[in-house]
Enzyme design. Structure first.
Site, mmCIF file in Angstrom:
data_model
loop_
_atom_site.group_PDB
_atom_site.id
_atom_site.type_symbol
_atom_site.label_atom_id
_atom_site.label_comp_id
_atom_site.label_asym_id
_atom_site.label_seq_id
_atom_site.Cartn_x
_atom_site.Cartn_y
_atom_site.Cartn_z
ATOM 1 N N HIS A 119 0.810 -1.224 0.000
ATOM 2 C CA HIS A 119 0.000 0.000 0.000
ATOM 3 C C HIS A 119 0.841 1.272 0.000
ATOM 4 O O HIS A 119 0.304 2.366 -0.216
ATOM 5 C CB HIS A 119 -0.950 0.007 1.205
ATOM 6 C CG HIS A 119 -0.275 0.146 2.526
ATOM 7 N ND1 HIS A 119 0.248 -0.934 3.215
ATOM 8 C CD2 HIS A 119 -0.033 1.235 3.310
ATOM 9 C CE1 HIS A 119 0.775 -0.509 4.346
ATOM 10 N NE2 HIS A 119 0.620 0.798 4.425
ATOM 11 N N HIS A 183 4.085 10.259 12.115
ATOM 12 C CA HIS A 183 3.496 9.062 12.710
ATOM 13 C C HIS A 183 4.599 8.120 13.149
ATOM 14 O O HIS A 183 5.725 8.181 12.653
ATOM 15 C CB HIS A 183 2.514 8.369 11.776
ATOM 16 C CG HIS A 183 3.090 7.785 10.519
ATOM 17 N ND1 HIS A 183 3.775 8.514 9.578
ATOM 18 C CD2 HIS A 183 3.046 6.513 10.031
ATOM 19 C CE1 HIS A 183 4.137 7.729 8.573
ATOM 20 N NE2 HIS A 183 3.708 6.503 8.831
#
Length: 306
Positions: A119, A183
């Site tokens: 992804h 993140h």
């Protein structure tokens, strides 16, 4: 930047997140979702003949041997977390000479003749373009997950060279950077390569509550401002500049390469910290000059939601 962006060049940089795909009811991230939809509209209007896609890998395609940079001559979509399956349409007549030229210019590019991309490529490709294959694409992988990493400045230099090599192609070229912003996925913090998807999910679930608190909106906003106002300064960006935003923020190397390739300042289409996805989610594009209404802010969206 000495080379001015031409009307046949466009750049889009966007965050990706497994959390977005798991959020099947679209409960979170409405502002980012609206931004990625707007970016897709801009890409559709641009009608690219070729996509050069700078992406990352989450220790799936490259585990035991991890190149700093790899250019794919053929690739499939892994289909993880709902990302597209099928084969990327990689134009060998462009990709092979590009790889050879980059090597001749001193970039130690690994040439990959077949790989399944997760992804880190597929999610943003699907959001911006659709199903595979759709548009010819040259996937260029940057190692953003498994130290040691090449410097962000090297990503900038690579992107600039890619842009120079393709500037005379006579095609409408879309440069894409996928990943970031701030993140810290627990599975990357653990520095454990070779995890199965089940093991990776278990590690991330165990650390999800802590990871929600590791988004750094101030850092994200400063980075978005930098690519808009002073993109050439990315040439001297360092790991020390990225570390405060978490281990996952190393993926902004893909943004740096794409911005450098397009040789253009960017404009922020949307930014939203989404704790449920443990990521600061942003999307930026080449300024279009469009006069469409600005996207609503996250607070405005919350006010109208039932």
């Amino acid at each position: 930047m000495p080379r001015r962006p031409a009307s046949d060049t466009m750049v889009v940089c966007a965050s990706h997140s497994p959390g977005m795909l798991r959020d099947a009811t679209e409960e979170h991230g409405a502002h980012f979702r609206a931004g990625i939809d707007e970016a897709r509209r801009r890409v559709t209007a641009f009608e690219p003949d070729l996509v050069v896609f700078f992406g990352s890998d989450h220790r799936r395609a490259f585990v035991d041997s991890v190149p700093a940079v790899a250019l794919m001559l053929a690739a499939d979509g892994l289909g993880d977390l709902g990302s597209p399956t099928g084969s990327y349409d990689v134009p060998a007549e462009i990709a092979e000479p590009l790889a050879a030229s980059l090597l001749a210019q001193g970039f130690d590019v690994t040439v990959v003749r077949k790989v399944a991309l997760d992804h880190g490529f597929g999610q943003t490709y699907g959001h911006l373009i659709g199903d595979l294959p759709t548009v010819p694409v040259i996937p260029i992988y940057l190692n953003c997950a498994t130290p040691p990493l090449a410097s962000p400045g090297r990503a900038y230099a690579l992107g600039r060279q890619v842009g120079e090599e393709l500037s005379g192609l006579g095609k409408r070229v879309l440069y894409v950077g996928s990943g970031g912003l701030s993140h810290s996925p627990p599975s990357l913090e653990a520095a454990a390569a070779g995890l199965s998807d089940e093991e990776r999910l278990a590690v991330n679930e165990a650390g999800r509550a802590a990871a929600r608190e590791k988004i750094v909106p101030d850092w994200d906003q400063a980075f978005l401002a930098r690519i808009a106002e002073d993109p050439e300064s990315l040439a001297t960006f360092t790991d020390a500049d990225i570390i405060p935003a978490g281990v996952g923020a190393h993926e902004v190397r893909t943004w740096i390469a794409a911005v450098a390739a397009g040789a253009t300042p960017m404009e922020t289409v949307a930014y939203e910290p989404v704790p449920e996805w443990i990521t600061g989610m942003g999307v930026a594009t080449t300024p279009t000059g469009a006069t469409s209404a600005p996207l609503p802010s996250p607070s405005q969206i919350e006010q109208v939601q039932p």
